[in-house]
Design an enzyme around this catalytic site. Sequence first.
Site, PDB file in Angstrom:
ATOM      1  N   ARG A 269      61.311  16.961  54.040  1.00 63.35           N
ATOM      2  CA  ARG A 269      62.143  17.972  53.328  1.00 63.35           C
ATOM      3  C   ARG A 269      62.496  17.001  51.983  1.00 63.35           C
ATOM      4  O   ARG A 269      62.700  17.911  50.871  1.00 63.35           O
ATOM      5  CB  ARG A 269      63.494  18.076  53.827  1.00 63.35           C
ATOM      6  CG  ARG A 269      63.334  19.030  55.397  1.00 63.35           C
ATOM      7  CD  ARG A 269      64.591  19.230  55.993  1.00 63.35           C
ATOM      8  NE  ARG A 269      65.564  19.612  55.321  1.00 63.35           N
ATOM      9  CZ  ARG A 269      66.951  19.593  55.390  1.00 63.35           C
ATOM     10  NH1 ARG A 269      67.208  19.089  56.705  1.00 63.35           N
ATOM     11  NH2 ARG A 269      67.915  20.121  54.774  1.00 63.35           N
TER      12      ARG A 269
ATOM     13  N   ASN B  62      74.590  21.698  49.032  1.00 66.38           N
ATOM     14  CA  ASN B  62      73.035  21.441  48.979  1.00 66.38           C
ATOM     15  C   ASN B  62      72.801  20.127  48.753  1.00 66.38           C
ATOM     16  O   ASN B  62      73.426  19.306  48.089  1.00 66.38           O
ATOM     17  CB  ASN B  62      72.327  22.404  47.939  1.00 66.38           C
ATOM     18  CG  ASN B  62      72.349  23.736  48.244  1.00 66.38           C
ATOM     19  OD1 ASN B  62      72.616  24.184  49.087  1.00 66.38           O
ATOM     20  ND2 ASN B  62      71.944  24.560  47.323  1.00 66.38           N
TER      21      ASN B  62
ATOM     22  N   ASP C  55      69.610  18.910  47.917  1.00 70.28           N
ATOM     23  CA  ASP C  55      68.267  18.842  47.326  1.00 70.28           C
ATOM     24  C   ASP C  55      68.364  18.491  45.588  1.00 70.28           C
ATOM     25  O   ASP C  55      67.114  18.326  45.133  1.00 70.28           O
ATOM     26  CB  ASP C  55      67.686  20.440  47.223  1.00 70.28           C
ATOM     27  CG  ASP C  55      68.567  21.309  46.581  1.00 70.28           C
ATOM     28  OD1 ASP C  55      69.160  21.224  45.689  1.00 70.28           O
ATOM     29  OD2 ASP C  55      68.254  22.288  47.223  1.00 70.28           O
TER      30      ASP C  55
ATOM     31  N   HIS D 151      77.992  17.644  51.238  1.00 70.81           N
ATOM     32  CA  HIS D 151      77.021  17.232  52.309  1.00 70.81           C
ATOM     33  C   HIS D 151      76.304  16.262  51.763  1.00 70.81           C
ATOM     34  O   HIS D 151      75.089  15.834  52.573  1.00 70.81           O
ATOM     35  CB  HIS D 151      76.577  18.527  53.060  1.00 70.81           C
ATOM     36  CG  HIS D 151      77.345  19.401  53.329  1.00 70.81           C
ATOM     37  ND1 HIS D 151      76.972  20.529  53.866  1.00 70.81           N
ATOM     38  CD2 HIS D 151      78.520  19.150  53.970  1.00 70.81           C
ATOM     39  CE1 HIS D 151      78.030  21.173  54.481  1.00 70.81           C
ATOM     40  NE2 HIS D 151      79.216  20.344  54.600  1.00 70.81           N
TER      41      HIS D 151
HETATM   42  C1  BJW Z   1      70.377  33.851  49.908  1.00 67.90           C
HETATM   43  C2  BJW Z   1      69.194  33.844  49.336  1.00 67.90           C
HETATM   44  C3  BJW Z   1      68.952  34.357  48.102  1.00 67.90           C
HETATM   45  C4  BJW Z   1      69.143  33.179  51.367  1.00 67.90           C
HETATM   46  N1  BJW Z   1      70.189  34.435  47.356  1.00 67.90           N
HETATM   47  N2  BJW Z   1      71.568  34.316  49.274  1.00 67.90           N
HETATM   48  C5  BJW Z   1      86.253  24.514  62.221  1.00 67.90           C
HETATM   49  C6  BJW Z   1      85.904  25.559  62.889  1.00 67.90           C
HETATM   50  C7  BJW Z   1      84.577  25.563  63.503  1.00 67.90           C
HETATM   51  C8  BJW Z   1      83.951  24.441  63.568  1.00 67.90           C
HETATM   52  C9  BJW Z   1      84.226  23.297  62.648  1.00 67.90           C
HETATM   53  C10 BJW Z   1      85.445  23.296  62.134  1.00 67.90           C
HETATM   54  N3  BJW Z   1      85.329  22.097  61.367  1.00 67.90           N
HETATM   55  C11 BJW Z   1      84.215  21.649  61.871  1.00 67.90           C
HETATM   56  C12 BJW Z   1      83.759  22.183  62.813  1.00 67.90           C
HETATM   57  C13 BJW Z   1      82.439  21.549  63.190  1.00 67.90           C
HETATM   58  C14 BJW Z   1      81.346  21.662  62.434  1.00 67.90           C
HETATM   59  C15 BJW Z   1      80.849  23.077  61.859  1.00 67.90           C
HETATM   60  O1  BJW Z   1      81.425  23.634  60.968  1.00 67.90           O
HETATM   61  N4  BJW Z   1      80.184  23.815  62.790  1.00 67.90           N
HETATM   62  C16 BJW Z   1      79.824  25.182  62.684  1.00 67.90           C
HETATM   63  C17 BJW Z   1      78.412  25.267  63.017  1.00 67.90           C
HETATM   64  C18 BJW Z   1      80.691  25.943  63.613  1.00 67.90           C
HETATM   65  N5  BJW Z   1      81.617  20.688  61.033  1.00 67.90           N
HETATM   66  C19 BJW Z   1      81.408  19.404  61.029  1.00 67.90           C
HETATM   67  O2  BJW Z   1      80.870  18.903  61.824  1.00 67.90           O
HETATM   68  C20 BJW Z   1      81.385  18.851  59.684  1.00 67.90           C
HETATM   69  N6  BJW Z   1      82.251  17.806  59.869  1.00 67.90           N
HETATM   70  C21 BJW Z   1      83.587  17.601  59.983  1.00 67.90           C
HETATM   71  O3  BJW Z   1      84.093  18.449  60.251  1.00 67.90           O
HETATM   72  O4  BJW Z   1      84.270  16.337  60.502  1.00 67.90           O
HETATM   73  C22 BJW Z   1      85.409  16.328  60.928  1.00 67.90           C
HETATM   74  C23 BJW Z   1      85.763  14.807  61.025  1.00 67.90           C
HETATM   75  C24 BJW Z   1      86.855  14.120  60.558  1.00 67.90           C
HETATM   76  C25 BJW Z   1      87.120  12.898  60.614  1.00 67.90           C
HETATM   77  C26 BJW Z   1      86.073  11.846  61.149  1.00 67.90           C
HETATM   78  C27 BJW Z   1      85.061  12.717  61.851  1.00 67.90           C
HETATM   79  C28 BJW Z   1      84.771  14.087  61.761  1.00 67.90           C
HETATM   80  C29 BJW Z   1      80.406  18.282  58.803  1.00 67.90           C
HETATM   81  C30 BJW Z   1      79.265  19.488  58.318  1.00 67.90           C
HETATM   82  C31 BJW Z   1      78.122  18.836  57.968  1.00 67.90           C
HETATM   83  C32 BJW Z   1      77.239  19.947  57.875  1.00 67.90           C
HETATM   84  N7  BJW Z   1      75.852  19.373  57.543  1.00 67.90           N
HETATM   85  C33 BJW Z   1      74.932  20.250  57.319  1.00 67.90           C
HETATM   86  C34 BJW Z   1      73.446  19.402  57.302  1.00 67.90           C
HETATM   87  C35 BJW Z   1      73.367  18.423  55.881  1.00 67.90           C
HETATM   88  C36 BJW Z   1      71.914  17.748  56.019  1.00 67.90           C
HETATM   89  C37 BJW Z   1      70.730  18.801  56.154  1.00 67.90           C
HETATM   90  O5  BJW Z   1      70.449  19.803  55.142  1.00 67.90           O
HETATM   91  O6  BJW Z   1      69.957  18.603  57.122  1.00 67.90           O
HETATM   92  O7  BJW Z   1      74.885  21.023  55.969  1.00 67.90           O
HETATM   93  S1  BJW Z   1      74.565  21.525  58.418  1.00 67.90           S
HETATM   94  C38 BJW Z   1      73.916  22.678  57.340  1.00 67.90           C
HETATM   95  O8  BJW Z   1      74.845  23.869  57.065  1.00 67.90           O
HETATM   96  C39 BJW Z   1      73.889  21.661  55.746  1.00 67.90           C
HETATM   97  C40 BJW Z   1      74.635  23.185  54.861  1.00 67.90           C
HETATM   98  O9  BJW Z   1      74.954  22.473  53.806  1.00 67.90           O
HETATM   99  C41 BJW Z   1      75.346  23.700  55.577  1.00 67.90           C
HETATM  100  C42 BJW Z   1      75.694  25.179  55.235  1.00 67.90           C
HETATM  101  O10 BJW Z   1      74.570  26.013  55.176  1.00 67.90           O
HETATM  102  P1  BJW Z   1      74.352  26.909  54.075  1.00 67.90           P
HETATM  103  O11 BJW Z   1      74.116  26.187  52.769  1.00 67.90           O
HETATM  104  O12 BJW Z   1      75.549  28.049  54.088  1.00 67.90           O
HETATM  105  O13 BJW Z   1      72.806  27.560  54.575  1.00 67.90           O
HETATM  106  P2  BJW Z   1      72.486  28.650  55.733  1.00 67.90           P
HETATM  107  O14 BJW Z   1      71.121  28.425  55.964  1.00 67.90           O
HETATM  108  O15 BJW Z   1      73.131  28.728  56.685  1.00 67.90           O
HETATM  109  O16 BJW Z   1      72.793  30.016  54.948  1.00 67.90           O
HETATM  110  C43 BJW Z   1      71.951  30.232  53.714  1.00 67.90           C
HETATM  111  C44 BJW Z   1      72.456  31.848  53.364  1.00 67.90           C
HETATM  112  O17 BJW Z   1      71.827  31.951  52.000  1.00 67.90           O
HETATM  113  C45 BJW Z   1      72.259  32.915  54.317  1.00 67.90           C
HETATM  114  O18 BJW Z   1      73.419  33.707  54.436  1.00 67.90           O
HETATM  115  C46 BJW Z   1      71.333  33.745  53.582  1.00 67.90           C
HETATM  116  O19 BJW Z   1      71.527  35.069  53.680  1.00 67.90           O
HETATM  117  C47 BJW Z   1      71.605  33.355  52.042  1.00 67.90           C
HETATM  118  N8  BJW Z   1      70.450  33.579  51.159  1.00 67.90           N
HETATM  119  N9  BJW Z   1      68.398  33.581  50.414  1.00 67.90           N
HETATM  120  C48 BJW Z   1      71.330  34.619  48.138  1.00 67.90           C
HETATM  121  N10 BJW Z   1      67.821  34.173  47.371  1.00 67.90           N
END
Ligand code: BJW
Length: 249
Positions: free
Chosen positions: A70, A106, A108, A123
């Site tokens: 990636r 992001n 990237d 992130h």
């Molecule tokens: C278009 C398009 C075009 C396409 N034009 N649109 C509260 C409630 C519930 C759960 C939790 C909560 N708080 C914490 C949690 C747990 C967890 C969480 O959220 N889980 C959920 C799945 C429920 N969160 C965490 O664990 C976070 N940490 C935390 O809370 O720590 C607490 C803590 C405190 C103190 C000590 C220790 C801990 C951390 C979250 C980290 C997320 N990391 C990732 C991976 C990064 C590395 C990698 O890339 O591999 O980040 S996960 C992944 O999701 C990545 C992204 O940044 C993130 C968001 O995704 P994104 O960007 O929204 O992408 P997609 O693919 O989901 O969506 C793309 C969208 O674009 C779609 O809607 C398409 O329709 C659209 N699209 N083409 C416009 N051309």
Amino acid sequence: MMLDSDLIAALRNARHIAVLTGAGVSAESGVPTFRDALTGLWAKYDPMQLATPEAFARDPETVSRWYDERRLNALRRTPNPAHLALARWQRHMIERARTFTLITQNVDRLHQAAGSTDVIEVHGSLIDWRCTRTGRIIECRGPAFPQHPMPSGHGGVLRPNVVWFGEALPEDAASAAQHASGFCDVFISIGTSALVYPAAGFIHFAKSSGAVTVEINRDPTPATEIVDHSMLGLAGEIVPALVEAWEQA
Ligand code: BJW
């Protein structure tokens, strides 16, 4: 493209704009969204399972290989019209003594490649890798790593400097993002599924702090119901049109 005149007025009057971007913004540059990142040989994996510290502890070779592929893909890609329009918008806001804060999920670095400054990376970035022993961060723009995981040279191995599920966001980035979300007049969420917290919570925080909220996304998300203006479509088309409308207002 028909744009809502209330929205254009809110943007014209805004002294502070905050934008939250997600993977959808980079999709038109050829960077797969997080949930689409597993294609070809990777199709058998679940991204939610690879993006965790537990996965890296269990199988560092596979996780390191996935992130290195990636990383190389991201380095080959170039900013698209959405990245470029956001960078131009920020420049013009600053020229008018206003603020424009870009918060990105992001990893990237395409916003920076487009010219955006002071980007808040909540992130982390997969261009930077971190020694598991010393915490030292190295920017990696070179070819594929010869080994997985890659020895850091300091007694540990390299892991991508991204935030995995269950890990805390970098404190300075999280507090800067929280502050900008609570302080802005207009908050715009672009290309994010609004599923991952705490980043998705910035939209709610901005709204409860009185900002006009906007979502630009290809598909509806949980945020669609709560924002003041929802614009369904491609970021690469809508964002440049919005910036042009702001420039002409
Ligand atoms: C278009 C398009 C075009 C396409 N034009 N649109 C509260 C409630 C519930 C759960 C939790 C909560 N708080 C914490 C949690 C747990 C967890 C969480 O959220 N889980 C959920 C799945 C429920 N969160 C965490 O664990 C976070 N940490 C935390 O809370 O720590 C607490 C803590 C405190 C103190 C000590 C220790 C801990 C951390 C979250 C980290 C997320 N990391 C990732 C991976 C990064 C590395 C990698 O890339 O591999 O980040 S996960 C992944 O999701 C990545 C992204 O940044 C993130 C968001 O995704 P994104 O960007 O929204 O992408 P997609 O693919 O989901 O969506 C793309 C969208 O674009 C779609 O809607 C398409 O329709 C659209 N699209 N083409 C416009 N051309």
